[in-house]
Design an enzyme around this catalytic site. Structure first.
Site, PDB file in Angstrom:
ATOM      1  CD  GLU A 155      -2.479   1.290   2.745  1.00 59.27           C
ATOM      2  OE1 GLU A 155      -3.408   2.094   2.870  1.00 59.27           O
ATOM      3  OE2 GLU A 155      -2.104   0.521   3.655  1.00 59.27           O
TER       4      GLU A 155
ATOM      5  CE  LYS B 155      -8.626   1.383   3.471  1.00 61.81           C
ATOM      6  NZ  LYS B 155      -7.542   1.726   4.431  1.00 61.81           N
TER       7      LYS B 155
ATOM      8  CB  CYS C  87      -4.767  -1.234   4.612  1.00 62.47           C
ATOM      9  SG  CYS C  87      -3.962  -1.133   6.235  1.00 62.47           S
TER      10      CYS C  87
END
Length: 508
Positions: free
Chosen positions: A266, A334, A387
């Protein structure tokens, strides 16, 4: 007060079953004590208070890694991290309190019905904890079954059928069986201890595809997972930019004859690669002609004002697919952002208090639309979960376009020593639920290749630089959970509650 202190201590001890310690018998013992204490009170308020005190200890210990995140934010004192852990635990403890109160209010007359209703209420409240107010699904009780990298517990296959929250309910039944043994309800205890868990585990095994030995000329894609071991305190410091990039170069390695699918963590690079062609071309030089790279980077959201001036108004935490020509052939944004990490709720009020985001930068991240599938020529398809997103059961892949695997680029560098192994355990649960391999790449660990049954095939230990080279594991057939999602654990909770009502009616 003494009773509440005992409940708090039981909750704190129960959290030792999560990674990295993995002392799951203490978790079951702590929950057995919670069930006994909440059953024996005479008022609804007391049952809620015991559940809440238990939850407070449980979450303070289990979420201690959150305090570490504050040590990376110069604008805030480090001690504020522990206040944040306690305040968050004050809220999260409401859910165990509600579970205890529901079980007491409905099933207080009989030990067996109380246990059944407690398990049903736990499933419901754990699902609600992951859903309400953006949700905080970290450390569901089921994660104790996946906390040790080499562990493949008997109950884990059942996750394919009843999901994570259903498995949490099963673990509550096991703790309830301990309580019933002391209450001399041996046959119900035996059923909860062996019958129901065994039936669910067998159902999980029966849904698996037969294993086959890979042929000598295995044509599954070659993968390389990168862990550069870049500390959070150095990640955004311009003084370390050259060294950090060199670590990515070294771990990516030389190009080979066979195409590789390469995974970077990430926010692997600080550049806005969608808007900076030179940065893309520099990265593309590391790739072989047919290689593809999946990496995390930030995308700026630009708006033009009435005067024609362009300005950045937000950002997205993105996963990109890049080929050897420096072309971006896919992007995933995300969707489930971290409050106070990636955006600041009530920004005006919080800034007046002198509080800012834990992550660097003045712009808030904006959420993407949700799970999507990226098409990777020559390598199949990938689902992206960046994540923290991987912890949300039932919300990790596109229902309409099931991928071949899930990539979970993450930055666990600010999660302390307890956060990374807990994160990995929850990624294992997603692999089992969906019947899909999960690939994790993080700056400091724990990076891993997880197969479709939750087995950790390869991993790079925490705080070590390294690479993983191998073949991409095969996807399994869609599991019952993959088809129906969290409607199954909620239906399981309904069945447990229905059984409790039937037993109460029979007793009358």
């Amino acid at each position: 007060m003494r009773v509440l202190l005992i409940a708090f201590a039981a909750g704190a001890v129960s959290a030792l079953g999560f990674a990295p310690l993995g002392l799951w018998p203490l978790t079951l013992a702590g929950f057995a004590l919670l069930i006994a204490m909440s059953f024996n009170v005479t008022r609804l308020r007391a049952a809620f208070a015991i559940g809440w005190a238990f939850g407070l200890g449980h979450f303070i210990v289990g979420l201690n890694w959150i305090a570490t995140a504050f040590t990376y934010q110069a604008a805030m004192p480090a001690w504020l991290g522990w206040i944040a852990v306690v305040l968050l635990s004050f809220y999260l403890a409401v859910f165990p309190g509600v579970a205890a109160a529901l079980a007491w209010r409905i099933g207080k007359a009989m030990p067996v019905t109380f246990v059944l209703l407690f398990a049903a209420a736990w499933i419901l409240t754990e699902w609600l904890r992951a859903t309400l107010l953006t949700g905080f699904a970290w450390n569901p009780l089921a994660a104790i079954t996946a906390g040790t990298i080499g562990s493949d517990g008997l109950l884990m296959p059942g996750t394919r059928v009843i999901g994570t929250y259903g498995l949490s309910g099963l673990l509550v039944l096991l703790a309830g069986a301990i309580f019933l043994i002391f209450r001399e309800r041996r046959w119900p205890a035996l059923t909860m201890l062996a019958g129901i868990p065994l039936a669910v585990s067998i159902a999980g095994w029966l849904t698996m595809s037969p294993r086959s030995t890979p042929p000598a000329n295995d044509d599954r894609p070659l993968v390389r997972v990168i862990q550069p071991n870049i500390d959070q305190s150095e990640k955004w410091d311009p003084a370390f930019a050259t060294r950090n990039y060199q670590r990515l170069v070294e771990t990516t390695g030389e190009t080979g004859d066979a195409p590789r699918l390469i995974f970077w963590p990430e926010a692997a690079v600080p550049e806005f690669i969608e808007d900076e062609p030179l940065a893309r071309f520099r990265i593309a030089e590391l790739l072989g002609a047919d290689d593809l790279l999946l990496l995390g980077a930030t995308k700026l959201i630009i708006e033009t004002d009435p005067d024609g001036r362009r300005r950045a108004v937000g950002a997205r935490n993105s996963l990109y697919a890049m080929n050897a020509e420096g072309e971006l052939i896919g992007r995933y944004d995300k969707a489930h952002l971290v409050p106070y990490g990636e955006y600041l709720p009530m920004r005006t009020f919080m800034e007046r208090l002198g509080l800012s985001r834990l992550a660097p930068g003045d712009l808030d991240f904006w959420p993407g639309p949700g799970p999507e599938t990226l098409y990777l020529p020559g390598f199949g398809t990938a689902g992206g979960q960046i994540c923290y997103e991987i912890i949300f059961s039932g919300d990790v892949v596109s229902e309409a376009d099931r991928p071949d695997f899930v990539f979970n680029p993450s930055n666990d560098a600010w999660f302390g020593t307890w956060g990374p192994p807990q994160h990995l355990a929850q990624a294992r649960l997603r692999a089992i639920e969906e019947g899909l391999p999960v690939i994790r790449s993080t700056p400091t660990g724990i990076s891993a290749v997880i197969d479709a049954r939750g087995h950790v095939l390869h991993h790079i230990p925490y705080r070590e630089a390294g690479t993983i080279d191998g073949r991409l594991p095969r996807a399994d057939t869609p599991t019952p959970f993959a088809r129906y999602g969290n409607s199954i654990p909620l239906f399981f909770a309904f069945l447990l509650g229905g059984l409790a009502f039937a037993l109460m009616r029979r007793a009358r």
